[in-house]
Design a protein around this motif. Structure first.
Motif, short mmCIF file in Angstrom:
data_model
loop_
_atom_site.label_atom_id
_atom_site.label_comp_id
_atom_site.label_asym_id
_atom_site.label_seq_id
_atom_site.Cartn_x
_atom_site.Cartn_y
_atom_site.Cartn_z
N TRP A 1 0.72 3.95 16.72
CA TRP A 1 -0.01 3.76 15.45
C TRP A 1 0.26 2.39 14.86
N LEU A 2 1.54 2.02 14.78
CA LEU A 2 1.88 0.76 14.12
C LEU A 2 1.49 -0.44 14.97
N LYS A 3 1.35 -0.22 16.27
CA LYS A 3 0.92 -1.31 17.13
C LYS A 3 -0.53 -1.66 16.79
N GLY B 1 -0.16 5.02 -3.13
CA GLY B 1 -0.87 3.83 -3.59
C GLY B 1 -2.20 3.83 -2.88
N VAL B 2 -2.55 2.70 -2.30
CA VAL B 2 -3.73 2.70 -1.43
C VAL B 2 -3.46 3.64 -0.25
N GLY B 3 -2.24 3.63 0.21
CA GLY B 3 -1.82 4.54 1.28
C GLY B 3 -0.86 5.59 0.74
N CYS C 1 0.80 -1.23 0.00
CA CYS C 1 0.00 0.00 0.00
C CYS C 1 0.83 1.28 0.00
N HIS C 2 2.11 1.17 0.35
CA HIS C 2 2.93 2.39 0.52
C HIS C 2 4.18 2.36 -0.35
N SER C 3 4.57 3.52 -0.87
CA SER C 3 5.92 3.68 -1.42
C SER C 3 6.75 4.42 -0.38
N ASN D 1 2.60 7.95 0.25
CA ASN D 1 4.05 7.78 0.25
C ASN D 1 4.55 8.10 1.67
N LEU D 2 5.59 7.38 2.12
CA LEU D 2 6.01 7.55 3.52
C LEU D 2 7.36 8.24 3.69
N TYR D 3 7.93 8.77 2.60
CA TYR D 3 9.21 9.47 2.76
C TYR D 3 9.01 10.69 3.67
N SER E 1 -6.30 -0.20 6.59
CA SER E 1 -6.84 -1.51 7.03
C SER E 1 -5.67 -2.42 7.33
N TYR E 2 -5.19 -2.33 8.50
CA TYR E 2 -4.02 -3.11 8.87
C TYR E 2 -4.11 -3.36 10.36
N ALA E 3 -4.01 -4.64 10.74
CA ALA E 3 -4.27 -4.98 12.14
C ALA E 3 -3.25 -4.37 13.08
N ALA F 1 -5.74 11.83 0.05
CA ALA F 1 -7.03 11.99 0.74
C ALA F 1 -7.05 11.18 2.04
N TYR F 2 -6.55 11.77 3.08
CA TYR F 2 -6.53 11.09 4.38
C TYR F 2 -7.93 11.04 4.98
N SER F 3 -8.11 10.11 5.89
CA SER F 3 -9.35 10.06 6.66
C SER F 3 -9.41 11.28 7.58
N ALA F 4 -10.62 11.63 7.97
CA ALA F 4 -10.79 12.77 8.86
C ALA F 4 -10.07 12.53 10.18
C1 HEC Z 1 -3.98 -2.25 3.11
C2 HEC Z 1 -3.17 -1.10 2.83
C3 HEC Z 1 -2.15 -0.69 3.88
C4 HEC Z 1 -1.18 -1.45 4.50
C5 HEC Z 1 -0.92 -2.93 4.34
C6 HEC Z 1 -0.41 -0.54 5.33
N1 HEC Z 1 -0.92 0.74 5.22
FE1 HEC Z 1 -0.19 2.41 6.15
N2 HEC Z 1 -1.72 3.51 5.41
C7 HEC Z 1 -2.72 3.04 4.55
C8 HEC Z 1 -3.73 4.06 4.36
C9 HEC Z 1 -5.00 3.94 3.52
C10 HEC Z 1 -3.29 5.18 5.13
C11 HEC Z 1 -4.04 6.52 5.33
C12 HEC Z 1 -4.79 6.38 6.64
C13 HEC Z 1 -5.83 7.44 6.92
O1 HEC Z 1 -5.92 8.42 6.18
O2 HEC Z 1 -6.55 7.24 7.90
C14 HEC Z 1 -2.04 4.81 5.76
C15 HEC Z 1 -1.27 5.65 6.57
C16 HEC Z 1 -0.04 5.33 7.09
C17 HEC Z 1 0.83 6.24 7.80
C18 HEC Z 1 0.55 7.71 8.10
C19 HEC Z 1 1.08 8.53 6.95
C20 HEC Z 1 0.92 10.03 7.12
O3 HEC Z 1 1.23 10.74 6.15
O4 HEC Z 1 0.50 10.51 8.17
C21 HEC Z 1 1.95 5.53 8.15
C22 HEC Z 1 3.16 6.06 8.91
C23 HEC Z 1 1.78 4.18 7.66
N3 HEC Z 1 0.57 4.09 7.03
C24 HEC Z 1 2.72 3.17 7.83
C25 HEC Z 1 2.50 1.84 7.48
C26 HEC Z 1 3.41 0.75 7.78
C27 HEC Z 1 4.78 0.92 8.43
C28 HEC Z 1 2.81 -0.41 7.35
C29 HEC Z 1 3.31 -1.83 7.51
C30 HEC Z 1 3.61 -2.24 8.88
C31 HEC Z 1 1.56 -0.03 6.73
N4 HEC Z 1 1.40 1.33 6.85
C32 HEC Z 1 0.66 -0.92 6.12
C33 HEC Z 1 -2.77 1.76 3.97
C34 HEC Z 1 -1.98 0.70 4.36
#
Ligand code: HEC
Ligand code: HEC
Length: 339
Positions: free
Chosen positions: A136-138, A96-98, A86-88, A100-102, A150-152, A116-119
């Motif tokens: 957050w990651l927990k 992508g779906v999420g 989901c992320h680059s 970019n995380l740089y 959508s990530y547990a 388009a982030y969630s509210a």
């Molecule tokens: C199924 C797709 C998906 C997966 C898998 C996923 N993410 Fe995400 N991530 C998203 C989405 C969608 C958002 C935006 C959330 C929102 O707007 O509420 C997000 C947001 C984030 C953010 C916040 C970015 C910001 O600009 O504030 C971080 C950090 C992040 N993810 C890290 C991770 C990490 C690290 C993993 C793996 C452990 C991961 N994500 C797995 C879809 C995913």
């Protein structure tokens, strides 16, 4: 990205997962004697997801975990944990779906322009600190109920720390790690001797110095480091610093050192901050920046604080420099230690 593409991305991710599970079942059923060569799809499903529900255990603070984290393991971790679906992570990489995380560490919540982030995520104030990222990651849905991610979550604190360490490297100027909890002050040497020593004429000469004194730290503070900290820590998301600069979420900070609390005319300060009388001294700024909500309970500044005293001193030195006539530095206290 349109919803069609999102659907495709999600579908690709799910199919990859299903294919993998399928291949596992088949190979088990066949009890193939030879190792399978060149498996087409290699996706390690995040095995921690179920573990996340297990009884919470006391975890070491993230600062401690980061001290032994490994960004290379973290880079492998974002693949094995499925984040890459989901992320680059590269500079300027596409959403992508999420997003970019740089540069996400130290950036504001919802740091990618145009995504388009969630509210709920957009509503989170302040920068992504290490502590916040760890929460957050927990469990994303606990940190930001209603998030689109959508990530547990990742139950293993070490794995989280490795990934956070990797995220922190994705920046031109990585945000320094938080200081590990302060060590207890060293016990006086030769404790046993104290009892035998003749009563000290002076009452315990050296009451333990309250952490490091701001006056001492200011003497060696670094204005440039302070300036870049205001970027890394996210102050600039809410404040301008130039003379005559506009107010944002927070007031313009030019000339704040030595000025009255709530020093910008026309900015709507909280009652908590307005109630403070007198000018902003170095000591008060130091307390404020340590924990705004403790210094002025009810303040509008949604910022957790700066735990590291040296970083606070650098930031205060930078604030001090924002004046045609900077306040004098506090007189360096003459060391009174004998010998
Ligand atoms: C199924 C797709 C998906 C997966 C898998 C996923 N993410 Fe995400 N991530 C998203 C989405 C969608 C958002 C935006 C959330 C929102 O707007 O509420 C997000 C947001 C984030 C953010 C916040 C970015 C910001 O600009 O504030 C971080 C950090 C992040 N993810 C890290 C991770 C990490 C690290 C993993 C793996 C452990 C991961 N994500 C797995 C879809 C995913
Ligand atoms: C999320 C937005 C936000 C962030 C981030 C933030 N501030 Fe603030 N700041 C505010 C607001 C809002 C106020 C007004 C507080 C009040 O009225 O209670 C304020 C007030 C202040 C004041 C007092 C100004 C005065 O005129 O009395 C100082 C100094 C200050 N901030 C410094 C900082 C520094 C340094 C940082 C970064 C380490 C920072 N702030 C991060 C929103 C923010």
């Amino acid at each position: 990205m349109d919803s069609m593409e999102i659907n495709k991305a999600v579908a690709a991710f799910l199919i990859a997962g299903i294919a993998f599970m399928g291949s596992g079942l088949i190979s088990e059923a066949l009890v193939h004697p030879k190792a399978i060569k060149g498996t087409a799809i290699k996706v390690d499903l995040p095995s921690e997801q179920t573990a996340a529900a297990a009884a919470p255990e006391a975890e070491p603070p993230i600062a401690v975990l980061l001290a032994s984290a490994d960004p290379a393991r973290g880079e492998a971790g974002v693949k094995s944990a499925g984040c890459v679906a989901c992320h680059s992570f590269n500079e300027g990489g596409k959403a992508g779906v999420g997003p970019n995380l740089y540069g996400v560490i130290g950036g504001p919540h919802g740091h990618m322009e145009g995504y388009a982030y969630s509210a709920v995520l957009k509503g989170k104030q302040g920068p992504w600190t290490y502590e916040a990222m760890n929460e957050w990651l927990k469990k994303p849905s606990a940190y930001a109920p209603g998030t689109k991610m959508s990530y547990a979550g990742l139950a293993d604190p070490k794995k989280r720390a490795d990934i956070i360490d990797y995220l922190h490297t994705l920046a031109k100027e990585p945000v320094p790690f938080p200081a590990a909890p302060a060590q207890k002050a060293a016990a006086p040497a030769g404790g046993a001797a104290v009892a035998a020593a003749p009563p000290n004429p002076a009452p315990a000469a050296a009451a333990p110095a309250p952490a490091a004194d701001i006056n001492v730290l200011l003497a060696s503070a670094d204005v440039d480091a302070g300036k870049s900290s205001t970027t890394k820590l996210g102050c600039i998301a809410c404040h301008s610093f130039n003379e005559g600069g506009k107010n944002g979420v927070g007031p313009n900070l030019y000339g704040v050192v030595g000025a009255q609390h709530g020093h910008v005319d026309g900015y709507a300060y909280s009652a908590a901050l307005k109630a403070k009388s007198g000018p902003w001294t170095y000591a008060e700024l130091n307390e404020w920046l340590l924990k705004p909500s403790a210094y002025a309970p009810g303040t509008k500044m949604s910022f957790a604080g700066i735990a590291n005293p040296k970083v606070r001193a650098d930031v205060i030195a930078y604030l001090r420099s924002l004046s045609a006539n900077p306040e004098p530095l506090p007189a360096a206290e003459a060391p009174k230690q004998p010998g």
